[in-house]
Design a protein around this motif. Structure first.
Motif, PDB file in Angstrom:
ATOM      1  N   HIS A  37      -9.248   4.056  -0.298  1.00  0.00           N
ATOM      2  CA  HIS A  37      -8.939   4.819   0.910  1.00  0.00           C
ATOM      3  C   HIS A  37     -10.212   5.152   1.661  1.00  0.00           C
ATOM      4  O   HIS A  37     -11.280   5.266   1.076  1.00  0.00           O
ATOM      5  CB  HIS A  37      -8.215   6.129   0.552  1.00  0.00           C
ATOM      6  CG  HIS A  37      -6.850   5.910   0.013  1.00  0.00           C
ATOM      7  ND1 HIS A  37      -5.768   5.672   0.813  1.00  0.00           N
ATOM      8  CD2 HIS A  37      -6.380   5.872  -1.254  1.00  0.00           C
ATOM      9  CE1 HIS A  37      -4.690   5.518   0.070  1.00  0.00           C
ATOM     10  NE2 HIS A  37      -5.040   5.630  -1.195  1.00  0.00           N
ATOM     11  N   GLN A  81      -6.822   9.751   5.119  1.00  0.00           N
ATOM     12  CA  GLN A  81      -6.745   9.055   3.838  1.00  0.00           C
ATOM     13  C   GLN A  81      -6.047   7.722   4.018  1.00  0.00           C
ATOM     14  O   GLN A  81      -5.198   7.340   3.239  1.00  0.00           O
ATOM     15  CB  GLN A  81      -6.001   9.920   2.818  1.00  0.00           C
ATOM     16  CG  GLN A  81      -6.780  11.138   2.390  1.00  0.00           C
ATOM     17  CD  GLN A  81      -8.006  10.725   1.589  1.00  0.00           C
ATOM     18  OE1 GLN A  81      -7.961   9.836   0.771  1.00  0.00           O
ATOM     19  NE2 GLN A  81      -9.100  11.401   1.855  1.00  0.00           N
ATOM     20  N   ARG A  82      -6.403   7.002   5.056  1.00  0.00           N
ATOM     21  CA  ARG A  82      -5.768   5.714   5.351  1.00  0.00           C
ATOM     22  C   ARG A  82      -6.241   4.668   4.349  1.00  0.00           C
ATOM     23  O   ARG A  82      -7.419   4.567   4.050  1.00  0.00           O
ATOM     24  CB  ARG A  82      -6.164   5.279   6.758  1.00  0.00           C
ATOM     25  CG  ARG A  82      -5.405   4.086   7.269  1.00  0.00           C
ATOM     26  CD  ARG A  82      -5.813   3.755   8.685  1.00  0.00           C
ATOM     27  NE  ARG A  82      -7.195   3.344   8.798  1.00  0.00           N
ATOM     28  CZ  ARG A  82      -7.629   2.100   8.554  1.00  0.00           C
ATOM     29  NH1 ARG A  82      -6.777   1.178   8.197  1.00  0.00           N
ATOM     30  NH2 ARG A  82      -8.896   1.796   8.692  1.00  0.00           N
ATOM     31  N   PRO A  83      -5.312   3.861   3.795  1.00  0.00           N
ATOM     32  CA  PRO A  83      -5.732   2.832   2.848  1.00  0.00           C
ATOM     33  C   PRO A  83      -6.467   1.690   3.545  1.00  0.00           C
ATOM     34  O   PRO A  83      -6.189   1.369   4.698  1.00  0.00           O
ATOM     35  CB  PRO A  83      -4.410   2.335   2.248  1.00  0.00           C
ATOM     36  CG  PRO A  83      -3.384   2.652   3.273  1.00  0.00           C
ATOM     37  CD  PRO A  83      -3.865   3.897   3.961  1.00  0.00           C
ATOM     38  N   ALA A 104       0.826  -1.207   0.000  1.00  0.00           N
ATOM     39  CA  ALA A 104       0.000   0.000   0.000  1.00  0.00           C
ATOM     40  C   ALA A 104       0.860   1.257   0.000  1.00  0.00           C
ATOM     41  O   ALA A 104       0.476   2.276  -0.574  1.00  0.00           O
ATOM     42  CB  ALA A 104      -0.932   0.002   1.208  1.00  0.00           C
ATOM     43  N   GLN A 105       2.026   1.202   0.632  1.00  0.00           N
ATOM     44  CA  GLN A 105       2.905   2.366   0.630  1.00  0.00           C
ATOM     45  C   GLN A 105       3.591   2.545  -0.717  1.00  0.00           C
ATOM     46  O   GLN A 105       3.808   3.673  -1.158  1.00  0.00           O
ATOM     47  CB  GLN A 105       3.949   2.232   1.734  1.00  0.00           C
ATOM     48  CG  GLN A 105       3.387   2.430   3.118  1.00  0.00           C
ATOM     49  CD  GLN A 105       4.421   2.209   4.205  1.00  0.00           C
ATOM     50  OE1 GLN A 105       5.502   1.698   3.938  1.00  0.00           O
ATOM     51  NE2 GLN A 105       4.086   2.581   5.424  1.00  0.00           N
ATOM     52  N   LYS A 106       3.924   1.442  -1.389  1.00  0.00           N
ATOM     53  CA  LYS A 106       4.587   1.545  -2.688  1.00  0.00           C
ATOM     54  C   LYS A 106       3.610   1.915  -3.799  1.00  0.00           C
ATOM     55  O   LYS A 106       3.959   2.668  -4.705  1.00  0.00           O
ATOM     56  CB  LYS A 106       5.271   0.220  -3.032  1.00  0.00           C
ATOM     57  CG  LYS A 106       6.515  -0.046  -2.235  1.00  0.00           C
ATOM     58  CD  LYS A 106       7.180  -1.323  -2.692  1.00  0.00           C
ATOM     59  CE  LYS A 106       8.433  -1.595  -1.890  1.00  0.00           C
ATOM     60  NZ  LYS A 106       9.075  -2.855  -2.305  1.00  0.00           N
ATOM     61  N   HIS A 107       2.414   1.362  -3.762  1.00  0.00           N
ATOM     62  CA  HIS A 107       1.416   1.589  -4.801  1.00  0.00           C
ATOM     63  C   HIS A 107       0.088   1.999  -4.169  1.00  0.00           C
ATOM     64  O   HIS A 107      -0.859   1.214  -4.115  1.00  0.00           O
ATOM     65  CB  HIS A 107       1.217   0.325  -5.642  1.00  0.00           C
ATOM     66  CG  HIS A 107       2.483  -0.222  -6.211  1.00  0.00           C
ATOM     67  ND1 HIS A 107       3.137   0.392  -7.254  1.00  0.00           N
ATOM     68  CD2 HIS A 107       3.240  -1.300  -5.885  1.00  0.00           C
ATOM     69  CE1 HIS A 107       4.226  -0.300  -7.544  1.00  0.00           C
ATOM     70  NE2 HIS A 107       4.320  -1.329  -6.731  1.00  0.00           N
ATOM     71  N   PRO A 108      -0.016   3.237  -3.695  1.00  0.00           N
ATOM     72  CA  PRO A 108      -1.251   3.646  -3.009  1.00  0.00           C
ATOM     73  C   PRO A 108      -2.468   3.719  -3.932  1.00  0.00           C
ATOM     74  O   PRO A 108      -3.598   3.657  -3.461  1.00  0.00           O
ATOM     75  CB  PRO A 108      -0.893   5.023  -2.435  1.00  0.00           C
ATOM     76  CG  PRO A 108       0.250   5.496  -3.234  1.00  0.00           C
ATOM     77  CD  PRO A 108       0.982   4.277  -3.713  1.00  0.00           C
ATOM     78  N   GLU A 109      -2.249   3.827  -5.220  1.00  0.00           N
ATOM     79  CA  GLU A 109      -3.383   3.929  -6.142  1.00  0.00           C
ATOM     80  C   GLU A 109      -4.118   2.598  -6.296  1.00  0.00           C
ATOM     81  O   GLU A 109      -5.256   2.579  -6.777  1.00  0.00           O
ATOM     82  CB  GLU A 109      -2.907   4.426  -7.517  1.00  0.00           C
ATOM     83  CG  GLU A 109      -1.992   3.473  -8.252  1.00  0.00           C
ATOM     84  CD  GLU A 109      -0.527   3.567  -7.857  1.00  0.00           C
ATOM     85  OE1 GLU A 109       0.241   2.737  -8.370  1.00  0.00           O
ATOM     86  OE2 GLU A 109      -0.149   4.427  -7.054  1.00  0.00           O
ATOM     87  N   PHE A 130      -5.101   0.646  -3.834  1.00  0.00           N
ATOM     88  CA  PHE A 130      -5.919   0.362  -2.666  1.00  0.00           C
ATOM     89  C   PHE A 130      -6.953   1.465  -2.473  1.00  0.00           C
ATOM     90  O   PHE A 130      -6.647   2.649  -2.621  1.00  0.00           O
ATOM     91  CB  PHE A 130      -5.046   0.275  -1.404  1.00  0.00           C
ATOM     92  CG  PHE A 130      -4.127  -0.905  -1.410  1.00  0.00           C
ATOM     93  CD1 PHE A 130      -4.557  -2.128  -0.929  1.00  0.00           C
ATOM     94  CD2 PHE A 130      -2.842  -0.804  -1.890  1.00  0.00           C
ATOM     95  CE1 PHE A 130      -3.723  -3.218  -0.926  1.00  0.00           C
ATOM     96  CE2 PHE A 130      -1.990  -1.884  -1.893  1.00  0.00           C
ATOM     97  CZ  PHE A 130      -2.435  -3.100  -1.411  1.00  0.00           C
TER      98      PHE A 130
END
Length: 70
Positions: free
Chosen positions: A46, A63-65, A37-42, A44
């Motif tokens: 939110h 905006q937590r995933p 989720a940190q590398k590819h937030p798009e 997941f």
């Protein structure tokens, strides 16, 4: 009687070790989700919540995933 105690102790130790391994595997699964989720937030979805920031004493957007393990 001594053999019964040994069998019971082995069973309890086995159940405890299985529970510990499950917790460890679940923690690694959640950690891998968080890293992805940190590398590819798009990838997941939110949350769109409002949270209270204790440092500033103000309401802010969160905006937590949403991770698959939740």
């Amino acid at each position: 009687m001594k053999i019964l105690f040994i069998i019971l102790a082995v069973i309890v130790a086995g159940v405890l070790s299985i529970w510990c391994w499950r917790q460890l595997i679940w923690a690694f699964y959640q950690l891998s989700d968080l890293r992805r989720a940190q590398k590819h937030p798009e990838d997941f979805p939110h949350t769109d919540n409002i949270v209270f920031n204790r440092k500033t004493n103000k309401l802010e957007e969160s905006q937590r995933p949403i991770l698959p393990s939740e």
